[in-house]
Design a protein around this motif. Structure first.
Motif, PDB file in Angstrom:
ATOM      1  N   UNK A 206       0.835  -1.194   0.000  1.00  0.00           N
ATOM      2  CA  UNK A 206       0.000   0.000   0.000  1.00  0.00           C
ATOM      3  C   UNK A 206       0.874   1.250   0.000  1.00  0.00           C
ATOM      4  N   UNK A 207       0.244   2.388  -0.256  1.00  0.00           N
ATOM      5  CA  UNK A 207       1.009   3.620  -0.457  1.00  0.00           C
ATOM      6  C   UNK A 207       1.791   4.044   0.782  1.00  0.00           C
ATOM      7  N   UNK A 208       1.154   3.940   1.929  1.00  0.00           N
ATOM      8  CA  UNK A 208       1.798   4.391   3.159  1.00  0.00           C
ATOM      9  C   UNK A 208       1.566   3.354   4.243  1.00  0.00           C
ATOM     10  N   UNK A 209       2.625   2.951   4.915  1.00  0.00           N
ATOM     11  CA  UNK A 209       2.485   2.001   6.015  1.00  0.00           C
ATOM     12  C   UNK A 209       3.252   2.521   7.220  1.00  0.00           C
TER      13      UNK A 209
ATOM     14  N   UNK B 177       5.277   4.298  -0.656  1.00  0.00           N
ATOM     15  CA  UNK B 177       5.382   3.562  -1.907  1.00  0.00           C
ATOM     16  C   UNK B 177       4.561   4.293  -2.956  1.00  0.00           C
ATOM     17  N   UNK B 178       5.178   4.635  -4.059  1.00  0.00           N
ATOM     18  CA  UNK B 178       4.426   5.421  -5.044  1.00  0.00           C
ATOM     19  C   UNK B 178       4.859   5.090  -6.466  1.00  0.00           C
ATOM     20  N   UNK B 179       3.936   5.241  -7.392  1.00  0.00           N
ATOM     21  CA  UNK B 179       4.258   5.120  -8.810  1.00  0.00           C
ATOM     22  C   UNK B 179       4.677   6.489  -9.321  1.00  0.00           C
ATOM     23  N   UNK B 180       5.930   6.606  -9.744  1.00  0.00           N
ATOM     24  CA  UNK B 180       6.410   7.894 -10.249  1.00  0.00           C
ATOM     25  C   UNK B 180       5.901   8.134 -11.662  1.00  0.00           C
ATOM     26  N   UNK B 181       5.947   7.086 -12.466  1.00  0.00           N
ATOM     27  CA  UNK B 181       5.339   7.134 -13.796  1.00  0.00           C
ATOM     28  C   UNK B 181       4.616   5.808 -13.971  1.00  0.00           C
ATOM     29  N   UNK B 182       4.097   5.589 -15.144  1.00  0.00           N
ATOM     30  CA  UNK B 182       3.369   4.341 -15.403  1.00  0.00           C
ATOM     31  C   UNK B 182       4.261   3.122 -15.209  1.00  0.00           C
ATOM     32  N   UNK B 183       5.570   3.304 -15.487  1.00  0.00           N
ATOM     33  CA  UNK B 183       6.479   2.149 -15.432  1.00  0.00           C
ATOM     34  C   UNK B 183       7.521   2.233 -14.326  1.00  0.00           C
ATOM     35  N   UNK B 184       7.580   3.339 -13.675  1.00  0.00           N
ATOM     36  CA  UNK B 184       8.610   3.539 -12.651  1.00  0.00           C
ATOM     37  C   UNK B 184       7.970   3.752 -11.279  1.00  0.00           C
ATOM     38  N   UNK B 185       8.369   2.922 -10.319  1.00  0.00           N
ATOM     39  CA  UNK B 185       7.824   3.039  -8.962  1.00  0.00           C
ATOM     40  C   UNK B 185       8.979   3.241  -7.996  1.00  0.00           C
TER      41      UNK B 185
END
Lengths: 740, 170
Positions: free
Chosen positions: A219-222, A240-248
């Protein structure tokens, strides 16, 4: 900026982001695609369903959740046994997976404690939060040496395939791992020699800690905080985040603090315990060596990782982090007192890439470690580099995976020595060890049921100047869908370490009779590395769809152990001692079996039970031991075979997970080992059998947020778990876990 | 230390004695909404708001409120009423009785025996007009078509076919 400031800054950032994301994050990411489809349906989509469709949807959801539960608990995906993903039921090696959910439910506070959840592991607590971990045994071999020599130097621990054992002597500095238990996706434990797959040190087995990757795995924040008695404070946070469609990207931070259960110290001179305020009368430099007498463990770490996935053929993972730790434990028993203080401050970089069938890894960790604070010569600047390149060919029934790897470790003690010419340090120079390795794993599947595997590895070390071959041959056969047979023959070897190959030390002092004693410790650059051969038979059987048994019967033969060898000479006023490490004729033969039983009654109740029984016999143990027994020198001679009892003859555990209601989870887990007999240079002692009961009860009070009670050693059994160590009492903790 | 152990023990006892919460409340609420599409209430109940009454179970109330927002049963706007006790129940079109109010079911069934109030319970064989039956593999429901008809409600054959038909023996 120091580590503590980084941690404080991170937690402040975490608090801000929690507040911000709490308002927008309402959907829960789940892994399973089918469930995901269902749970991500909008309100309007659900309302548009007919009752028939709705009933079918619930049925699918329920069935998939039960099947998923069976699969997750009884047959999780494992990668460490074949270096590719496969179901653990048909895995060709003896392997156990501890999943993230099991870790969360069972509540271990750190990684070594979590290993009590897997069969075949012997885990003893030395001081609060500091553990001795061995796979299957062969610990304290040969007996009669320092406890320093009983450290496990024959098991490989990796984080995402990056070896993390300590190159000083080969043991694991568990507290110095940068990640916490909350960063872990799963732990895979391969029992039995696996050097042919993973390189040196995987002699009794390999533990691969696989971390949570950026993206959909979390999940995004734990956040998780726990506090309780014995000064126990534990905190964790991740973003935890998606910076772009393919990059996290993922960022996490962890902190843990533990206090000792006692404030006195054991003195080897008379085997009495002395209060901390009297240490200056017993040892030199006590204020520095025992700066904070009640501290057992304090560590913190920050990790950042990114993942690029083009959804086709390219996957790039990059991770970096840093850690800082301080513990008091039994490690270097070169002192009157049993405990020493260890400090570590390390950073790491790890890059992994996969392009079609080509895999690459480059990792580097570096920093400063002081293995015995206040003792001259044990502080080192360290740099460890490791890299590998592998390729998978698969054609029809045949697969072939060649690889090369290069690793290098550098230790430098000169910045921390007053004088290097007198050789009063351990190395007195910059020293290095390197390994160029070539390996291949091939597999042929003559039929759908049969797997024949051969793995071969050649390690070319700079020291010793000799090539080492390791290998593994496996035949695995699936008998229908319910049973699986495997037979493994393998050979593995330990790696070379700085302590064996580079210690070049001189000390001089005047004894009580007025003689000058000169001690020289010189390296033996042709020392043979410990080798182990294993023959194992394994059988898995699915008694019912929700009930699984797994048996392993193993025979280990290990040799090329080493021991200090000292010769002496004297003149009228001076006594000279020359010590080096030499191989012995000792052969260790171990015969044992592990049984594992898993049962998932329903989604609310599951049970795991595992037990290992073993016998170890030591042959050709023709060594005299001069023992300092309470101030009296005594000589013990063992000339013939010896039944080694440092490894308990029986050890195992049980995990019961029960969900009495939707929002509740109660996990009770037990770990037990039998009586052990420790024969060391510090003395002879028995460790009595012990059962440790842990309970974690959690209540999900809102969405995915929960509060919990976590008790470790619930019955507060304070019996010692390791020779001359602290008592190991109960911990009672309150915790809060939040997920957005 | 003893106090800590005592607190732990109380906590564990609480855990075990906690009322079992249904895991599929969202879907139960959707089922209930769907039931109203296949049951026809008598003319005298087709005016004003369509009242969905819930005795207990805050979770079900919340889900129903979310799902029925701006929705209607035929032309009647839906109102969800949360009753904290059996005595508080007034005029409604359907009444969902949560599991913890199981002892009240016979009394409520008797009270609404001849009124056009569809009684839905969470417990199989509980003598409601519709009883949810949650198994490991599905969320099913029992339906007593006879008792529903006796209340002058018209129930579609498709709903009867989907449910497990029970006979109240009357």
């Amino acid at each position: 900026m120091g580590h503590k400031q980084v941690i404080i800054l991170f937690f402040a950032l975490f608090a801000v982001l929690v507040t911000a994301s709490a308002q927008e994050a309402d959907t829960i990411a789940v892994k399973d695609y089918t469930n995901e489809q269902i749970t991500q349906m909008t309100q309007e989509e659900l309302l548009d369903l007919s009752l028939e469709e709705l009933m079918m949807l619930v049925k699918k959801l329920k069935l998939s959740s039960i099947e998923e539960l069976y699969r997750m608990v009884l047959n999780p995906v494992v990668k460490s046994a074949s270096k590719k993903e496969e179901q653990s039921f048909t895995s060709p090696l003896s392997v156990t997976v501890i999943t993230r959910e099991e870790l969360q439910n069972a509540g271990p506070l750190n990684i070594p404690e979590a290993l009590r959840l897997a069969p075949g592991l012997i885990v003893r607590q030395k001081t609060n939060g500091n553990y001795d971990v061995h796979i299957r045994g062969n610990d304290n071999v040969p007996p009669g040496k320092y406890l320093f020599d009983s450290e496990n130097t024959i098991s490989l621990v990796m984080i995402d395939n990056r070896p993390v054992y300590n190159n000083f002597q080969g043991g694991i500095f568990w507290e110095a791992l940068p990640i916490s238990i909350d960063d872990i996706k799963k732990i895979e434990v391969v029992t039995g020699p696996a050097t042919a797959l993973y390189g040196p040190n995987a002699v009794t087995g390999a533990i691969n800690i696989i971390t949570i990757k950026p993206g959909a795995e979390e999940l995004a924040v734990r956040g998780d905080v726990q506090t309780g008695n014995a000064g126990t404070r534990k905190a964790f946070a991740s973003l935890n985040t998606d910076l772009t469609e393919r990059l996290s990207a993922r960022l996490s931070a962890n902190y843990q603090h533990r206090r000792r259960f006692q404030d006195d110290y054991l003195n080897f001179s008379d085997y009495e315990y002395y209060p901390s305020d009297s240490l200056s009368e017993l040892v030199n430099n006590a204020a520095e060596r025992y700066e904070e007498p009640m501290l057992a463990l304090e560590n913190q770490g920050v990790n950042v990782s990114t993942r690029y996935d083009n959804d086709k053929n390219l996957l790039l993972d990059f991770a970096a982090g840093m850690q800082q730790s301080e513990i008091q434990t039994i490690y270097l028993d070169i002192n009157n007192l049993s405990l020493t203080r260890r400090e570590s401050e390390m950073k790491y970089l790890n890059f992994k890439g996969q392009w079609n069938n080509l895999k690459a890894m480059v990792a580097y960790d570096y920093g400063l470690q002081d293995n015995a604070v206040g003792f001259y010569g044990y502080k080192f600047d360290i740099g460890n580099f490791s890299s590998l390149l592998e390729y998978d060919f698969t054609t029809g029934i045949f697969s072939f995976s060649p690889g090369i790897s290069f690793s290098k470790s550098v230790f430098n003690d000169t910045p921390h020595l007053k004088d290097t010419t007198a050789k009063t340090g351990l190395f007195n120079q910059r020293v290095q060890l390197s390994d160029m390795a070539y390996y291949v794993r091939s597999e042929i599947n003559p039929s759908d049921d049969l797997r024949l595997i051969a793995a071969l590895r050649l390690d070319d070390y700079n020291l010793p100047e000799k090539d080492y071959w390791s290998y593994q041959f496996v035949a695995a056969y699936a008998i229908g869908e319910k049973s699986h047979l495997r037979m493994v023959y393998s050979r593995a070897n330990r790696g070379p370490f700085m302590y064996d190959f580079h210690v070049d030390h001189r000390s001089e002092f005047t004894n009580s009779d007025g003689y000058t004693e000169v001690e020289r410790f010189v390296p033996n650059k042709s020392l043979e590395l410990v080798k182990m051969d294993m023959l194992e038979f394994g059988f898995r059987h699915r008694l019912r769809r929700n009930m699984l048994t797994d048996f392993s019967f193993f025979y280990h033969k290990a040799h090329d152990f080493s021991n200090n060898s000292t010769i002496s000479d004297s003149t009228s006023q001076t006594i000279y001692y020359l010590t080096t490490i030499k191989n012995t004729d000792l052969v260790s033969r171990q015969l044992g079996a592990t049984m594992r039983f898993n049962y998932v009654m329903n989604k609310n109740f599951s049970i795991k039970f595992f037990i290992t029984g073993q016998l170890t016999a030591l042959e050709n143990l023709n060594i005299d031991y001069a023992m300092d027994n309470g101030g009296d020198q005594s000589l013990i001679t063992i000339e013939s075979d010896f039944l080694h009892k440092t490894t308990p003859s029986l050890f195992g555990g049980m995990i019961i997970n029960y969900k009495p209601a939707e929002r509740w989870n109660v996990n009770t887990n037990f770990y037990r080992y039998g009586k052990q007999h420790f024969f060391t240079i510090d003395g002879i002692t028995d460790i009595e059998s012990k059962t440790i009961m842990n309970i974690k009860a959690s209540y999900r009070f809102y969405k995915q947020h929960s509060i919990y009670f976590n008790t470790r050693n619930f019955l507060d059994n304070g019996d010692y778990e390791f020779p001359f160590a602290d008592e190991a009492s109960g911990l009672y903790l309150l915790g809060l876990n939040m997920n957005f | 230390m003893k106090n800590v152990l005592l607190i732990c023990s109380v906590f564990l006892l609480l855990a075990v004695s906690q009322e079992t919460q249904a895991q599929y409340d969202k879907y139960k609420a959707l089922y209930i909404y769907n039931f109203t599409k296949r049951i026809d209430w008598p003319e005298e109940k087709k005016e004003g708001d369509f009242i969905m009454g819930v005795l207990g179970r805050n979770n079900i109330v919340n889900h129903l409120k979310v799902f029925t927002q701006n929705r209607k049963v035929l032309n009647q706007p839906i109102e969800v009423r949360h009753y904290q006790s059996a005595d508080a129940i007034d005029s409604c079109h359907l009444l969902f009785i949560a599991a913890r109010y199981e002892p009240k079911i016979p009394m409520l069934v008797e009270r609404f025996k001849e009124h056009p109030v569809l009684i839905i319970t969470e417990k199989g064989d509980a003598n409601g007009d519709i009883n949810f039956v949650e198994t490991e593999k599905a969320l099913l429901f029992q339906i007593n078509s006879e008792s529903i008809r006796n209340k002058k409600l018209k129930v579609s054959q498709s709903l009867i076919n989907l449910g497990i038909e029970i006979d109240d023996g009357t």
